[in-house]
Write a protein that holds these residues in place. Structure first.
Motif, PDB file in Angstrom:
ATOM      1  N   UNK A  69       0.798  -1.233   0.000  1.00 45.54           N
ATOM      2  CA  UNK A  69       0.000   0.000   0.000  1.00 45.54           C
ATOM      3  C   UNK A  69       0.823   1.272   0.000  1.00 45.54           C
ATOM      4  N   UNK A  70       2.127   1.157  -0.263  1.00 43.40           N
ATOM      5  CA  UNK A  70       2.950   2.355  -0.430  1.00 43.40           C
ATOM      6  C   UNK A  70       2.748   2.911  -1.831  1.00 43.40           C
ATOM      7  N   UNK A  71       2.818   4.229  -1.974  1.00 46.65           N
ATOM      8  CA  UNK A  71       2.754   4.851  -3.296  1.00 46.65           C
ATOM      9  C   UNK A  71       4.176   5.117  -3.770  1.00 46.65           C
ATOM     10  N   UNK A  72       4.516   4.584  -4.955  1.00 52.26           N
ATOM     11  CA  UNK A  72       5.888   4.704  -5.447  1.00 52.26           C
ATOM     12  C   UNK A  72       5.897   5.280  -6.850  1.00 52.26           C
ATOM     13  N   UNK A  73       6.622   6.375  -7.026  1.00 55.04           N
ATOM     14  CA  UNK A  73       6.815   6.974  -8.349  1.00 55.04           C
ATOM     15  C   UNK A  73       8.218   6.680  -8.838  1.00 55.04           C
ATOM     16  N   UNK A  74       8.378   6.486 -10.137  1.00 52.40           N
ATOM     17  CA  UNK A  74       9.704   6.168 -10.674  1.00 52.40           C
ATOM     18  C   UNK A  74      10.046   7.038 -11.877  1.00 52.40           C
ATOM     19  N   UNK A  75      11.269   7.546 -11.871  1.00 54.31           N
ATOM     20  CA  UNK A  75      11.816   8.329 -12.980  1.00 54.31           C
ATOM     21  C   UNK A  75      13.060   7.593 -13.455  1.00 54.31           C
ATOM     22  N   UNK A  76      12.989   7.041 -14.649  1.00 50.69           N
ATOM     23  CA  UNK A  76      14.088   6.199 -15.130  1.00 50.69           C
ATOM     24  C   UNK A  76      15.377   7.011 -15.307  1.00 50.69           C
ATOM     25  N   UNK A  77      16.499   6.332 -15.183  1.00 50.22           N
ATOM     26  CA  UNK A  77      17.798   6.944 -15.435  1.00 50.22           C
ATOM     27  C   UNK A  77      18.174   6.794 -16.897  1.00 50.22           C
ATOM     28  N   UNK A  78      19.449   6.959 -17.184  1.00 47.19           N
ATOM     29  CA  UNK A  78      19.921   6.847 -18.574  1.00 47.19           C
ATOM     30  C   UNK A  78      19.669   5.449 -19.129  1.00 47.19           C
ATOM     31  N   UNK A  79      19.757   4.451 -18.240  1.00 49.86           N
ATOM     32  CA  UNK A  79      19.490   3.071 -18.647  1.00 49.86           C
ATOM     33  C   UNK A  79      18.221   2.596 -17.957  1.00 49.86           C
ATOM     34  N   UNK A  80      17.201   2.210 -18.725  1.00 52.17           N
ATOM     35  CA  UNK A  80      15.976   1.738 -18.076  1.00 52.17           C
ATOM     36  C   UNK A  80      16.261   0.540 -17.164  1.00 52.17           C
ATOM     37  N   UNK A  81      15.615   0.536 -16.002  1.00 55.42           N
ATOM     38  CA  UNK A  81      15.797  -0.577 -15.067  1.00 55.42           C
ATOM     39  C   UNK A  81      17.008  -0.450 -14.165  1.00 55.42           C
ATOM     40  N   UNK A  82      17.710   0.688 -14.249  1.00 59.12           N
ATOM     41  CA  UNK A  82      18.898   0.879 -13.407  1.00 59.12           C
ATOM     42  C   UNK A  82      18.491   0.925 -11.928  1.00 59.12           C
ATOM     43  N   UNK A 116      14.632  17.789 -12.467  1.00 56.91           N
ATOM     44  CA  UNK A 116      15.496  17.107 -13.447  1.00 56.91           C
ATOM     45  C   UNK A 116      14.731  16.858 -14.748  1.00 56.91           C
ATOM     46  N   UNK A 117      13.456  16.479 -14.635  1.00 52.65           N
ATOM     47  CA  UNK A 117      12.675  16.188 -15.841  1.00 52.65           C
ATOM     48  C   UNK A 117      12.497  17.452 -16.691  1.00 52.65           C
ATOM     49  N   UNK A 118      12.290  18.593 -16.015  1.00 53.91           N
ATOM     50  CA  UNK A 118      12.114  19.849 -16.750  1.00 53.91           C
ATOM     51  C   UNK A 118      13.382  20.217 -17.512  1.00 53.91           C
ATOM     52  N   UNK A 119      14.526  19.792 -16.988  1.00 49.59           N
ATOM     53  CA  UNK A 119      15.807  20.050 -17.674  1.00 49.59           C
ATOM     54  C   UNK A 119      16.111  18.978 -18.717  1.00 49.59           C
ATOM     55  N   UNK A 120      15.261  17.980 -18.807  1.00 48.63           N
ATOM     56  CA  UNK A 120      15.514  16.866 -19.730  1.00 48.63           C
ATOM     57  C   UNK A 120      16.712  16.035 -19.311  1.00 48.63           C
ATOM     58  N   UNK A 121      17.008  16.041 -18.024  1.00 53.58           N
ATOM     59  CA  UNK A 121      18.219  15.385 -17.528  1.00 53.58           C
ATOM     60  C   UNK A 121      17.914  13.987 -17.008  1.00 53.58           C
ATOM     61  N   UNK A 122      18.602  12.993 -17.561  1.00 55.36           N
ATOM     62  CA  UNK A 122      18.537  11.624 -17.031  1.00 55.36           C
ATOM     63  C   UNK A 122      19.832  11.335 -16.300  1.00 55.36           C
TER      64      UNK A 122
END
Ligand SMILES: [Zn+2]
Length: 431
Positions: A69-82, A116-122
């Motif tokens: 029941x935890x809420x988890x958000x994910x923002x991928x890095x340069x390599x998906x699944x890192x 980071x997303x607004x800067x397009x930075x992974x």
């Protein structure tokens, strides 16, 4: 492409994270019409998760509710699944709560990703923002259930535990579409995780006294809790001469003064508290024959705590002996300290210095946090945010917008340096 290095940047003077905490401080995000109470998996909790998930999406994350029941958000890095840097705190609250305890750490995590997303930075690692469901233990007689599920340290679920309405945890899980048999699947593997970062209000007055907006936590305190019983002889308040009394309350009063003196004689992080006192028989015309009180001792290291506990026990025995009182000490709780990871803590302190222009104030957390549970899974570090007069677990809880923005800058700087020169490879935890 923005650089990973560089000077601290400017942010707006008002904090969206603080404003969102304010928005979440009332119905329908509270289970009570007056003030804030958000219980694990309650209607208000569900409404909160829906709103927070939307903010996660807007920030550039995917979101999911895990098996606990935890809420988890994910923002991928340069390599998906890192492996992910986890940024978390809790979404539940105590009754009649403040709006920032727990919540602010989750909101700041979302701001980090939005930035980071607004800067397009992974980054070379993923970022995951976790809103834990049960930190406070305000619905069921348990605490940190959900971070223990994530850290993989929960052996069994107290499924028959009941809330104030007599509803079992089992039924609550079912009605939320969660399968008790799969609860422990919320656990992460150490290799999925880089580290855990938690931002939290200090819940104490140290940063305010130091005139600092943010600080770095070095450890979460070791704790002892004792039940102390002093047995004297009850007698008639009019006929029992002072010289012949065995007054349990007078002995307890002397003991409490000794506890305060010993608590104040150690380093800053040592605290000793008597918070409960019961007197028997409890009549105005009877010499007290019985006094029972709680004793809570905390410090940043077990060594400091244990030394104080030894001194206090010796003082109590002496007082009891001098007064002819029978003393019983029962230890009810023994929590080891959780040191924050030294390397990550140094990095955070460097980021604080870079952002604020001042040497970072380091402090021990006397309160427990999800970070102490997560330390079993991965290296942890914590940044504290000043709160007004140290008040917490209270509707009067207050945080300054510029302090929250400073914490956000520290988190961004910390993550950039982590991306530029990674911490040690995650290793299997060994006790
Ligand atoms: Zn908290």
């Amino acid at each position: 492409m923005p650089s990973l290095h560089g000077q601290p940047e400017a942010l707006p003077t008002d904090s969206r994270a603080v404003k969102r905490c304010d928005q979440l401080g009332a119905h329908p995000f509270s289970d009570t019409q007056d003030g804030l109470f958000r219980a694990y998996l309650s209607d208000a909790y569900k409404a909160t998760c829906t709103q927070v998930a939307q903010w996660m999406h807007e920030a550039g994350m995917t979101s999911r509710m895990d098996a606990a029941g935890n809420l988890i958000g994910r923002y991928e890095g340069q390599t998906p699944g890192a492996p992910a840097l986890l940024i978390g705190s809790h979404l539940d609250s105590v009754r009649n709560a403040g709006r920032y305890d727990g919540m602010l750490g989750v909101m700041l995590g979302i701001e980090v990703v939005a930035h980071f997303a607004a800067q397009g930075l992974r980054l070379p690692f993923a970022l995951e923002v976790i809103g834990f469901g049960d930190e406070e233990g305000s619905r069921f007689p348990t605490s940190m259930l959900t971070s223990r599920a994530v850290a993989g340290t929960l052996d069994a679920l107290p499924l028959d535990a009941v809330d104030a309405n007599g509803t079992t945890l089992r039924d609550v899980l079912h009605s939320n579409g969660l399968d008790p048999a799969r609860y422990l699947e919320a656990a992460y593997k150490p290799q999925q995780v880089l580290a855990y970062l938690e931002a939290h209000i200090e819940q104490g007055p140290v940063l305010e006294a130091a005139n600092m907006g943010v600080g770095v936590v070095t450890a979460i305190a070791a704790q002892y809790r004792f039940k102390v019983s002093m047995q004297g002889v009850a007698g008639h308040a009019g006929t029992m001469p002072m010289s012949l009394r065995k007054d349990a309350l007078a002995a307890a009063a002397q003991a409490i003064a000794a506890i305060e003196r010993i608590g104040a004689s150690g380093p800053e992080d040592l605290v000793a508290t008597v918070g409960q006192l019961c007197v028997g028989p409890g009549a105005s015309n009877v010499v007290p024959g019985q006094a029972t009180f709680s004793l809570d001792i905390r410090a940043g290291t077990a060594q400091v705590r244990d030394k104080a506990a030894t001194e206090i026990c010796a003082a109590l025995h002496t007082i009891a002996q001098q007064r002819g009182i029978t003393l019983a000490l029962e230890r009810q709780n023994d929590l080891p300290p959780t040191p924050c990871d030294p390397d990550l803590t140094e990095r955070l302190a460097t980021s604080v210095a870079r952002v604020t222009g001042h040497t970072a104030r380091r402090l021990v957390s006397g309160a427990g946090h999800d970070a102490m549970v997560m330390a079993a899974l991965t290296p942890v570090c914590m940044v504290f945010i000043r709160c007004k007069e140290g008040i917490s677990h209270n509707p009067a809880e207050a945080v300054r917008h510029d302090d929250a923005q400073q914490a956000l800058l520290v988190m961004l700087d910390f993550i950039r340096t982590l991306a530029a020169s990674p911490a040690q490879e995650p290793t299997e935890f060994s006790a």
